[in-house]
Design a protein around this motif. Structure first.
Motif: not given
Length: 635
Positions: A326-329, A354-362
């Motif tokens: 899974q990829t996150y931002v 880093v802990g507050r990452r959100v999915p890249l798609y979103r």
């Protein structure tokens, strides 16, 4: 390579090996936790195998798995350690000696030491002030190997010449310029860029002085035989093991960001060097995270919240198909990079980023929608048409419905209308997917209908592997023992291989291995009970592995090649195994024939009944013969 490198020499730095009889060595497995040794090394065949977790292979695959190296990196590492000279062939068919590579990496190693020594000198005070201003002390500089390139212009050149390097070698290493012999880096702070194994491949350097004739803030080593900017990641040597352990990689944008992340406790951080994060970088990280982590692993990108950061996120999104994880931002609200964030708010803030990452798609979806006026009906429709293809292209199919619902909430539109638009997007373009991670059951039963539970990430079907046999299945013990003999001592079988046929093997993987062993051994002539002259166990195993052409079959092959035999084998013992295996098929044939006889009326179908009875007598005769031959197999 495999024939010239002793596998016990490769394994022993990682595992304490002790002799276990039969020419094998045993120790605690380095790939999983265990208290009782189940890891076996067989030097005569150049193989290792763990009877606990099933890991197995040769010296090259051991280094690949233990050090998270690619095949090429592992081969080069073994070649360097063993003094073996490799020959590289480029696309045009031209060859280059591996000695060039060794000279380049050795020059880079000495250059890194030289630069690091220079950082403590009086001329490097500007560089030390820069590091101090970014929150890095001397200990941090030493940990990351940071150095200083003197301003003299030929200092490194002169130093390496005293170490026996020629000018043409230094030019090939990218350390010296071709015209005039000037140092490539002058008056700059220097970061060594290493591969996963810690070998220095090149350098990145930051401008410090206003009169620097190179206007770029950062410059990197030019492309060399070892430095390819699209194939290197800064910090990979330090992050390699944490990435594999945590199934997580954090991609930042610069050298100081990698340093700040690691010093803050985010030890999985890496950065591309002098180029945007691309397809080859993605493959490196995916290899480190591992294919088995498709549902747990993650890659987190840190971007600025400005237009450039959004553009970078969109570019990564377009290459997301290169990941099975899974990829996150992770975006810092103030626009700070990890280094600035650490300076302003401390180590904990970097970890929280880093802990507050959100999915890249979103993240990408939100940025696309933000370009439209959602207060107007036509603006909402336009935003839906722009965002729907993004949702439709999501690799994890279990998330499509959820994101379609979320997109409807963002736009304030009817969920059914959004789903219809997403469905149109699915039909209009190819779906981005990864390799299929689903296995195949060893049985002919129909595949059950899918459960309504959440699906696993949907991926492209890869090559279908043979099923793995259960080594404890009592129905397959004779098959397993027979193949074990075919793998370890094929010459013990009679010229007709004891009458063995492919149909004698029920399990397809054992059948494949038996067929491969017979075909490969044919080059030595018919078996005659003695090991053929010139028989090379290591070469034999390599030919078998190549003939398998299946990862699961190769795994079973390695296990069988190192498993101890029940007794000292001889031709009679091999023939007994062949007879016992054929006996299983004969018993099944007799049972089937008896059932048909019982169901056949001897008066109405006299000829058919008579023929079946004749066949039954022949099968019974064959069974008696096989029973007599099979007595040598231990129960």
């Amino acid at each position: 390579m495999r024939e010239r490198v002793r596998i016990d020499d490769v394994v022993s730095p990682y595992v304490t090996l002790r002799r276990s009889g039969g020419g094998s060595l045993k120790g605690l497995c380095p790939f999983h936790d265990e208290k009782t040794p189940s890891f076996q090394v067989t030097p005569s065949r150049g193989l290792y195998y763990c009877f606990g977790c099933g890991e197995g292979g040769d010296a090259i695959s051991f280094l690949q798995k233990k050090e998270n190296l690619s095949f090429v990196e592992a081969v080069e590492r073994l070649a360097d350690q063993s003094g073996i000279q490799l020959r590289y062939v480029d696309d045009g068919g031209r060859t280059a000696e591996s000695g060039n590579r060794r000279r380049v990496t050795e020059a880079n190693r000495l250059a890194a030491e030289f630069y690091a020594d220079q950082l403590t000198g009086p001329d490097a005070i500007v560089g030390r002030r820069f590091l101090d201003g970014r929150g890095f002390d001397r200990q941090a500089a030493e940990h990351f190997g940071i150095g200083f390139a003197p301003r003299g212009g030929r200092d490194l050149h002169n130093f390496l010449r005293t170490r026996g390097f020629r000018d043409d070698e230094l030019v090939r290493a990218g350390l010296v310029r071709e015209n005039g012999g000037w140092d490539f880096f002058q008056g700059r702070l220097v970061w060594p860029i290493r591969d996963a194994g810690g070998v220095v491949l090149g350098f990145g350097a930051r401008r410090l002085f206003d009169d620097d004739r190179m206007p770029a803030k950062y410059i990197n080593t030019p492309e060399t035989v070892v430095y390819k900017k699209s194939h290197v990641l800064y910090g990979l040597d330090l992050a390699r093991q944490p990435i594999a352990k945590k199934s997580q990689a954090v991609v930042v944008e610069g050298y100081t960001d990698v340093m700040a992340a690691h010093l803050s406790g985010v030890d999985t951080a890496v950065a591309s060097c002098g180029t945007a994060f691309g397809e080859d970088h993605a493959r490196i990280l995916q290899r480190l995270i591992g294919q088995t982590s498709a549902t747990q692993g993650e890659v987190v990108f840190t971007f600025d919240g400005d237009a450039a950061g959004q553009a970078a996120a969109l570019k990564v999104f377009k290459g997301d198909q290169h990941f099975t994880t899974q990829t996150y931002v992770a975006v810092e609200p103030h626009g700070w990079d990890p280094c600035d964030l650490r300076i302003n708010e401390g180590d904990a803030a970097v970890r929280e980023l880093v802990g507050r990452r959100v999915p890249l798609y979103r993240f990408v979806m939100e940025n696309v929608i933000a370009e439209y006026d959602l207060d107007r009906a036509d603006g909402r429709v336009a935003a839906l048409r722009a965002a729907a293809p993004l949702v439709a292209s999501i690799r994890d199919r279990s998330l499509v419905a959820a994101y379609a619902h979320e997109l409807g909430r963002m736009l304030g539109m009817d969920a059914d209308e959004v789903r219809r638009e997403v469905a149109r997007g699915e039909k209009s373009g190819p779906r981005r997917q990864g390799p299929d991670v689903r296995g195949r059951e060893y049985q002919s039963a129909p595949v059950p209908a899918p459960s309504p539970a959440p699906e696993q990430p949907r991926t492209d079907p890869g090559p279908e592997l043979l099923p793995l046999p259960d080594p404890r299945d009592p129905r397959l013990l004779i098959e397993r023992g027979t193949v074990q003999l075919l793998v370890q001592v094929p010459w013990l079988f009679s010229p007709d291989w004891g009458g063995l046929e492919a149909d004698d093997f029920v399990h397809p993987t054992y059948r494949r291995l038996a067929q491969t062993a017979r075909l490969v051994f044919a080059m030595y002539g018919d078996p005659d009970g003695a090991q053929p002259e010139g028989f090379d166990p290591t070469g034999w195993m390599q030919l078998l592995r190549e003939g398998c052409d299946d990862a699961h079959a190769e795994q079973v092959l390695i296990a069988l090649s190192v498993e101890p035999l029940l007794r000292e084998p001889d031709p009679l013992y091999a023939d007994a195994y062949a007879a016992r295996l054929q006996l299983q098929r004969v018993n099944e044939a007799i049972a089937t024939l008896k059932g048909r006889l019982q169901r056949t009326n001897p008066i109405e179908h006299a000829e058919e009944h008579r023929q079946m009875f004749t066949d039954l007598l022949a099968w019974e005769t064959a069974r008696k013969d096989l029973q007599a031959r099979s007595v040598a197999v231990a129960d």
